[in-house]
Design a protein around this motif. Sequence first.
Motif, PDB file in Angstrom:
ATOM      1  N   LEU A 242      74.282  57.650  26.029  1.00 24.11           N
ATOM      2  CA  LEU A 242      75.674  57.554  26.471  1.00 24.11           C
ATOM      3  C   LEU A 242      75.854  58.154  27.862  1.00 24.11           C
ATOM      4  O   LEU A 242      76.486  57.557  28.739  1.00 24.11           O
ATOM      5  CB  LEU A 242      76.583  58.266  25.465  1.00 24.11           C
ATOM      6  CG  LEU A 242      78.081  58.307  25.800  1.00 24.11           C
ATOM      7  CD1 LEU A 242      78.656  56.904  25.895  1.00 24.11           C
ATOM      8  CD2 LEU A 242      78.832  59.115  24.742  1.00 24.11           C
TER       9      LEU A 242
ATOM     10  N   GLU B 124      76.894  56.201  31.333  1.00 29.72           N
ATOM     11  CA  GLU B 124      78.110  56.569  32.062  1.00 29.72           C
ATOM     12  C   GLU B 124      77.806  57.066  33.473  1.00 29.72           C
ATOM     13  O   GLU B 124      78.576  56.811  34.402  1.00 29.72           O
ATOM     14  CB  GLU B 124      78.879  57.644  31.288  1.00 29.72           C
ATOM     15  CG  GLU B 124      79.475  57.127  29.984  1.00 29.72           C
ATOM     16  CD  GLU B 124      80.224  58.210  29.225  1.00 29.72           C
ATOM     17  OE1 GLU B 124      79.937  59.403  29.481  1.00 29.72           O
ATOM     18  OE2 GLU B 124      81.076  57.874  28.391  1.00 29.72           O
TER      19      GLU B 124
ATOM     20  N   SER C 294      80.077  55.110  22.032  1.00 27.69           N
ATOM     21  CA  SER C 294      81.306  55.666  22.602  1.00 27.69           C
ATOM     22  C   SER C 294      82.310  55.981  21.501  1.00 27.69           C
ATOM     23  O   SER C 294      83.006  57.004  21.550  1.00 27.69           O
ATOM     24  CB  SER C 294      81.923  54.679  23.605  1.00 27.69           C
ATOM     25  OG  SER C 294      81.058  54.481  24.713  1.00 27.69           O
TER      26      SER C 294
ATOM     27  N   SER D  61      83.766  59.684  20.546  1.00 28.99           N
ATOM     28  CA  SER D  61      85.205  59.953  20.471  1.00 28.99           C
ATOM     29  C   SER D  61      85.564  60.635  19.151  1.00 28.99           C
ATOM     30  O   SER D  61      86.345  61.592  19.122  1.00 28.99           O
ATOM     31  CB  SER D  61      85.976  58.635  20.610  1.00 28.99           C
ATOM     32  OG  SER D  61      87.362  58.856  20.511  1.00 28.99           O
TER      33      SER D  61
ATOM     34  N   ARG E 102      85.975  65.594  26.990  1.00 25.12           N
ATOM     35  CA  ARG E 102      84.611  65.471  26.463  1.00 25.12           C
ATOM     36  C   ARG E 102      84.019  66.833  26.131  1.00 25.12           C
ATOM     37  O   ARG E 102      82.835  66.950  25.839  1.00 25.12           O
ATOM     38  CB  ARG E 102      83.730  64.751  27.487  1.00 25.12           C
ATOM     39  CG  ARG E 102      84.147  63.306  27.752  1.00 25.12           C
ATOM     40  CD  ARG E 102      83.789  62.394  26.606  1.00 25.12           C
ATOM     41  NE  ARG E 102      82.357  62.382  26.426  1.00 25.12           N
ATOM     42  CZ  ARG E 102      81.519  61.596  27.113  1.00 25.12           C
ATOM     43  NH1 ARG E 102      81.998  60.781  28.020  1.00 25.12           N
ATOM     44  NH2 ARG E 102      80.224  61.628  26.894  1.00 25.12           N
TER      45      ARG E 102
END
Length: 299
Positions: free
Chosen positions: A17, A21, A76, A80, A142
């Motif tokens: 991830l 990103e 993702s 979350s 985050r």
Amino acid sequence: MNWNAINFDWNQARSFLATAEEGSFSAAARVLARTQPTVGRQVAALEQALGVTLFERVGKSLNLTTAGAELLVHVSEMASVANRISLTATSQSQAVEGQVRITASDVVSAYQLPPILKQIRLAAPRLEIDVVAANDIRDIQRREADIAIRHVRPTQPGLIAKLVAEATAHFYAAPSYLEQVGRPRNEDELAKLGFVGFGDVDTMIGFLNPAGIEVTRKNFRIGSQSGIVSWELVRQGFGISVMSDDVAALTPGVERVLPEREPFKFPIWLATHSELQTARRIRLVFDQLANHLGSRTNY
């Protein structure tokens, strides 16, 4: 492929991830506080476990494959959910103990935070404070930090932002440098001298030119991405730069340039996630920072 039927290591998923990103293993490693080889190995292990290629290597860039883009949607969503669980757990904690992560620029972290942290430790000696000194904007949502000190208002949804002060700044240089080149009497003379760059030079020029300081890249012969290094270069006599008056007051060996000039003004914002404000330790540190930054800063 049914991604939900595959059981894989969450650390590998986090490395994937972050790489997707940030665009590279090295950038992902900085975000995750891991080494670049570790991130690369974890992504490779995930590719092997899934039996697919997640990234195409094009020169120094990493581009998501079709399989990688499909996996990114699911990972993702997982991240979350994990963040919401962490925020909920933290918000229920009423003990004034545990870790609180504060992120601020390296200059603020080194010069302005220590005396405030002493007061926080007196108020809550069982707290663990982690200072994340970074000149980029860390993501509170985050959980890269619990509280952020910023000079621009955060706009992300779910954040609480409080304007705690309007600070002032002037031009500063070492007396040894000014004795060598002469103390400027006006902005035209100032624009002929050498400047120390803080971060991106074009950004600094874009800040100074509208303020009447007609500098170009030729004025910037030395500088650093590190604010602490740049400020030390000023103190060591390499040139002139703008600095917060609060930080300059804590720094021996610097002199204000054009002292009668109107100061630059910039805001100081505190930001935290809305759910974190119900955690007693986060609230205590947030309030202490707001009180001390507000009382110590020029208006």
